[in-house]
Design an enzyme around this catalytic site. Structure first.
Site, PDB file in Angstrom:
ATOM      1  N   LYS A   1      -4.735   4.011  18.268  1.00 49.65           N
ATOM      2  CA  LYS A   1      -5.402   3.456  17.078  1.00 49.65           C
ATOM      3  C   LYS A   1      -4.428   2.453  16.483  1.00 49.65           C
ATOM      4  O   LYS A   1      -3.481   2.801  15.780  1.00 49.65           O
ATOM      5  CB  LYS A   1      -5.671   4.593  16.107  1.00 49.65           C
ATOM      6  CG  LYS A   1      -6.613   4.433  14.951  1.00 49.65           C
ATOM      7  CD  LYS A   1      -6.806   3.112  14.310  1.00 49.65           C
ATOM      8  CE  LYS A   1      -6.377   3.124  12.869  1.00 49.65           C
ATOM      9  NZ  LYS A   1      -5.968   1.823  12.371  1.00 49.65           N
TER      10      LYS A   1
ATOM     11  N   GLU B   1       8.005   8.107  13.438  1.00 48.39           N
ATOM     12  CA  GLU B   1       8.988   7.058  13.124  1.00 48.39           C
ATOM     13  C   GLU B   1       8.551   6.437  11.817  1.00 48.39           C
ATOM     14  O   GLU B   1       7.591   5.676  11.784  1.00 48.39           O
ATOM     15  CB  GLU B   1       8.979   6.026  14.260  1.00 48.39           C
ATOM     16  CG  GLU B   1      10.370   5.690  14.701  1.00 48.39           C
ATOM     17  CD  GLU B   1      10.794   4.321  14.260  1.00 48.39           C
ATOM     18  OE1 GLU B   1      10.683   4.046  13.048  1.00 48.39           O
ATOM     19  OE2 GLU B   1      11.224   3.562  15.124  1.00 48.39           O
TER      20      GLU B   1
ATOM     21  N   CYS C   1      11.403  -1.371  10.238  1.00 46.13           N
ATOM     22  CA  CYS C   1      11.727  -0.065   9.663  1.00 46.13           C
ATOM     23  C   CYS C   1      13.231   0.093   9.465  1.00 46.13           C
ATOM     24  O   CYS C   1      13.652   0.856   8.607  1.00 46.13           O
ATOM     25  CB  CYS C   1      11.165   1.049  10.543  1.00 46.13           C
ATOM     26  SG  CYS C   1      11.502   0.810  12.275  1.00 46.13           S
TER      27      CYS C   1
ATOM     28  N   GLU D   1      10.901   1.995   0.256  1.00 50.77           N
ATOM     29  CA  GLU D   1      10.876   0.973   1.305  1.00 50.77           C
ATOM     30  C   GLU D   1       9.959  -0.159   0.852  1.00 50.77           C
ATOM     31  O   GLU D   1       8.792   0.076   0.523  1.00 50.77           O
ATOM     32  CB  GLU D   1      10.338   1.576   2.609  1.00 50.77           C
ATOM     33  CG  GLU D   1      10.371   0.591   3.751  1.00 50.77           C
ATOM     34  CD  GLU D   1       9.855   1.178   5.057  1.00 50.77           C
ATOM     35  OE1 GLU D   1       8.758   1.768   5.050  1.00 50.77           O
ATOM     36  OE2 GLU D   1      10.554   1.047   6.070  1.00 50.77           O
TER      37      GLU D   1
HETATM   38  P1  NDP Z   1       0.576   2.935   7.015  1.00 50.61           P
HETATM   39  O1  NDP Z   1       1.637   3.915   7.299  1.00 50.61           O
HETATM   40  O2  NDP Z   1      -0.503   3.375   6.094  1.00 50.61           O
HETATM   41  O3  NDP Z   1      -0.090   2.423   8.379  1.00 50.61           O
HETATM   42  C1  NDP Z   1       0.452   2.638   9.665  1.00 50.61           C
HETATM   43  C2  NDP Z   1      -0.650   3.053  10.614  1.00 50.61           C
HETATM   44  O4  NDP Z   1      -1.262   4.252  10.164  1.00 50.61           O
HETATM   45  C3  NDP Z   1      -1.772   2.026  10.722  1.00 50.61           C
HETATM   46  O5  NDP Z   1      -2.296   2.024  12.026  1.00 50.61           O
HETATM   47  C4  NDP Z   1      -2.800   2.599   9.772  1.00 50.61           C
HETATM   48  O6  NDP Z   1      -4.096   2.124  10.050  1.00 50.61           O
HETATM   49  C5  NDP Z   1      -2.684   4.063  10.068  1.00 50.61           C
HETATM   50  N1  NDP Z   1      -3.206   4.942   9.025  1.00 50.61           N
HETATM   51  C6  NDP Z   1      -3.290   4.711   7.704  1.00 50.61           C
HETATM   52  N2  NDP Z   1      -3.829   5.782   7.076  1.00 50.61           N
HETATM   53  C7  NDP Z   1      -4.085   6.705   8.026  1.00 50.61           C
HETATM   54  C8  NDP Z   1      -4.644   8.012   8.015  1.00 50.61           C
HETATM   55  N3  NDP Z   1      -5.036   8.596   6.883  1.00 50.61           N
HETATM   56  N4  NDP Z   1      -4.775   8.679   9.175  1.00 50.61           N
HETATM   57  C9  NDP Z   1      -4.359   8.116  10.331  1.00 50.61           C
HETATM   58  N5  NDP Z   1      -3.843   6.867  10.409  1.00 50.61           N
HETATM   59  C10 NDP Z   1      -3.702   6.172   9.273  1.00 50.61           C
HETATM   60  O7  NDP Z   1       1.285   1.625   6.472  1.00 50.61           O
HETATM   61  P2  NDP Z   1       0.681   0.379   5.695  1.00 50.61           P
HETATM   62  O8  NDP Z   1       0.130  -0.562   6.679  1.00 50.61           O
HETATM   63  O9  NDP Z   1      -0.228   0.806   4.576  1.00 50.61           O
HETATM   64  O10 NDP Z   1       2.016  -0.202   5.053  1.00 50.61           O
HETATM   65  C11 NDP Z   1       2.559   0.428   3.896  1.00 50.61           C
HETATM   66  C12 NDP Z   1       4.043   0.608   4.045  1.00 50.61           C
HETATM   67  O11 NDP Z   1       4.351   1.417   5.165  1.00 50.61           O
HETATM   68  C13 NDP Z   1       4.825  -0.675   4.302  1.00 50.61           C
HETATM   69  O12 NDP Z   1       5.045  -1.366   3.135  1.00 50.61           O
HETATM   70  C14 NDP Z   1       6.086  -0.119   4.895  1.00 50.61           C
HETATM   71  O13 NDP Z   1       6.918   0.313   3.869  1.00 50.61           O
HETATM   72  C15 NDP Z   1       5.609   1.083   5.700  1.00 50.61           C
HETATM   73  N6  NDP Z   1       5.473   0.783   7.146  1.00 50.61           N
HETATM   74  C16 NDP Z   1       6.495   1.161   7.958  1.00 50.61           C
HETATM   75  C17 NDP Z   1       6.449   0.853   9.302  1.00 50.61           C
HETATM   76  C18 NDP Z   1       7.562   1.250  10.219  1.00 50.61           C
HETATM   77  O14 NDP Z   1       7.786   0.573  11.210  1.00 50.61           O
HETATM   78  N7  NDP Z   1       8.246   2.347   9.964  1.00 50.61           N
HETATM   79  C19 NDP Z   1       5.330   0.102   9.885  1.00 50.61           C
HETATM   80  C20 NDP Z   1       4.273  -0.208   8.942  1.00 50.61           C
HETATM   81  C21 NDP Z   1       4.375   0.119   7.620  1.00 50.61           C
HETATM   82  P3  NDP Z   1      -4.660   0.898   9.181  1.00 50.61           P
HETATM   83  O15 NDP Z   1      -3.603  -0.152   9.145  1.00 50.61           O
HETATM   84  O16 NDP Z   1      -5.837   0.496   9.960  1.00 50.61           O
HETATM   85  O17 NDP Z   1      -4.966   1.464   7.828  1.00 50.61           O
END
Ligand code: NDP
Length: 504
Positions: free
Chosen positions: A184, A259, A293, A395
């Site tokens: 996903k 992660e 990250c 973050e």
């Molecule tokens: P999320 O953690 O919400 O998103 C990461 C993934 O999880 C996406 O594929 C998202 O799908 C999916 N997701 C979101 N909600 C759910 C759920 N309830 N059940 C299952 N999957 C879910 O990050 P955001 O995109 O909202 O970003 C917010 C913050 O997260 C950033 O500002 C950053 O701080 C952090 N982040 C950290 C990352 C890393 O590499 N460690 C990568 C991305 C974000 P969808 O996008 O379709 O909602």
């Protein structure tokens, strides 16, 4: 691969389930936006719980299908090698697709895509090397062995910052072992994962071994993480979402590999060449517009060189070229989503309210060559920062570094560890004893000495504390995606009287 940026532009992208591209059951599609303009550029299918259930069923059937289950390790490795070569042949097209979708610099996505085949080859080489062991257990005429076997269907939820590179580190080992997968991708960057699905189809993986369900986290993501047919989850993203996914998975007693976020400390001692350290700090936090990250977003500088370091950091930051991600001379591109832009701006404003000062940057760049709707934010240095300010606690995932001074090593380690995260860390010093003491005392899964953001799929990495658990990379990851089965064989040919217990 037929897909390119121009075939995606204005198109409707479908789900990839059971080896075919199919329309979502509900008939709904979501718009994807171009970060350089803020304008929509294609639509992708919105999977709901029914689509997810079909994808998990396809992955489950593929797991049991002799075409995959009884394929030899050598043949699985060969399939991965074929995929590696298809990725190599299409690396630049994949890079262009991902850059258009998430705004990451083209030179960076190109480097990632061109390096990806090595990763597929590396894990292909492990397909025939995963082995169990034999354990003597104080019983005569008995063979006690541990077998290593695949888990089943693995659910992978990937983020938007480096979708394909982050996926590769877990997809390749997962397939090498013989698992099947439902991916996903983030709704903010789905296109490159769908393009990869096309290559997976072309490589000849049996139908259903890899499936891609696009859609929102709230709908498709939730449905996937609540599905009882999944054997393990791999998640990369925010700590809050990780916590939610782990909670869902716990209902089905399913393990996860997480992660998550970071607020990594980057430490500078006065015994180093300040210009080198400044380059390390700048690339550690501003690369990919801070959307990594491991971003070294809290910088601790020895008090004796603090002023000199700040001057050099300001001057270097002012020379950073913010621009279009496709331009060769751009150093920092836009943020990947509009929400990120407002989040970063709000944290900078709250930092100022709490007493930090913006030394450079702090807002949206005003440049004639950038579309006003683009999601750009200036590389920003905040001085007089404190660990308890909101922008130093959370973050940001943006190009912002908070800098503060420390007096001695004891204070430095206390400050560096004063965070709920524990993903990465960096230290600049010429004193090897000091570097080793830091490596020993820092609470982080990765320690960089006189470098930063240097990583390889050949070594395991992952987080401590709220940065997650589970490891990616190296041989270690093969254990994440396989399980042990203990087999005890009695070859004495004589079963003892069942009611005689031999006491010592
Ligand atoms: P999320 O953690 O919400 O998103 C990461 C993934 O999880 C996406 O594929 C998202 O799908 C999916 N997701 C979101 N909600 C759910 C759920 N309830 N059940 C299952 N999957 C879910 O990050 P955001 O995109 O909202 O970003 C917010 C913050 O997260 C950033 O500002 C950053 O701080 C952090 N982040 C950290 C990352 C890393 O590499 N460690 C990568 C991305 C974000 P969808 O996008 O379709 O909602």
């Amino acid at each position: 691969m037929k897909t390119t940026v121009s075939t995606i532009e204005g198109s409707r992208q479908q789900l990839f389930i059971g080896g075919e591209f199919v329309a979502p059951k509900g008939g709904n599609y979501i718009r994807s936006y171009n970060p350089t303009t803020g304008e929509p550029w294609y639509e992708f299918a919105e999977a709901d719980a029914d689509d997810v259930a079909i994808a998990v069923a396809a992955a489950s059937a593929a797991f049991r299908n002799p075409n995959w289950r009884r394929m030899t390790q050598t043949d699985r490795g060969a399939l991965l090698r074929r995929l590696a070569e298809l990725v190599r042949a299409n690396a630049d097209a994949l890079a262009e697709i991902e850059t258009r979708d998430n705004g990451k610099l083209l030179k960076e996505t190109r480097a990632q895509m061109r390096a990806m085949p090595d990763s597929y080859h590396y894990f292909a080489g492990m397909a025939d090397k995963l082995q169990g062991d034999t354990i003597p257990i104080n019983r005569l005429d008995t063979l006690n062995i541990n077998l290593r076997e695949p888990l089943g269907v693995v659910g992978m939820i990937t983020p938007w910052n480096s979708p394909l590179m982050l996926l590769t580190g877990t997809l390749a080992p997962c397939l090498a072992i013989g698992n099947t997968v439902v991916i996903k991708p983030s709704e903010h960057a789905t296109a490159s994962t769908l393009a990869l699905a096309e290559l997976i189809q072309e490589a000849g993986f049996p139908a259903g071994v890899v499936n891609v369900v696009t859609g929102t986290g709230q709908s498709a993501g939730e449905a996937l993480t609540r599905h009882a047919g999944v054997a393990k989850y791999v998640f990369t993203g925010s700590t809050a979402t990780g916590r939610r996914i782990a909670g869902n998975a716990a209902q089905n007693l399913v393990p996860c590999s997480m992660e998550l976020g970071g607020k990594s400390p980057h430490v500078v001692f006065g015994d180093v060449d300040i210009e080198h350290a400044v380059n390390g700090v700048v690339s550690g936090v501003f690369a990919a517009a801070g959307q990594t990250c491991v971003a070294g977003s809290r910088c601790f500088v020895e008090a004796s060189v603090y002023d000199r370091f700040i001057d050099a950091l300001i001057s270097r930051t002012q020379r950073i070229r913010v621009g279009l991600p496709t331009a060769e001379d751009t150093d920092v591109g836009p943020l990947a989503l509009a929400d990120q832009l407002s989040k970063v701006a709000a944290y900078v404003a709250s930092g100022v309210k709490e007493g930090a000062k913006v030394a450079v940057g702090g807002g949206r760049p005003q440049k004639a060559d950038l579309a006003p709707g683009g999601w750009y934010f200036e590389p920003t240095v905040m001085v007089d920062a404190q660990n308890d300010m909101a922008f130093m606690l959370d973050e940001l995932f943006g190009p912002v570094v908070g800098v503060m001074a420390f007096r001695d090593e004891a204070e430095m380690i206390e400050l560096a560890n004063d965070t709920r995260y524990g993903l990465a860390s960096g230290i600049w010093t010429k004193d090897i004893d000091r570097a080793l003491r830091f490596a020993n005392r820092i609470e982080a899964g990765t320690v960089w000495v006189n470098t930063y953001r240097s990583a390889s799929f050949m070594s395991a990495n992952g987080g401590f504390k709220e940065s997650g658990y589970g490891r990616r990379g190296g041989f270690e990851v093969m254990h994440e995606f396989s399980r042990l089965k203990n087999v005890i064989i009695d070859y004495s040919g004589a079963m003892q009287d069942p009611f005689v217990i031999r006491l010592k």
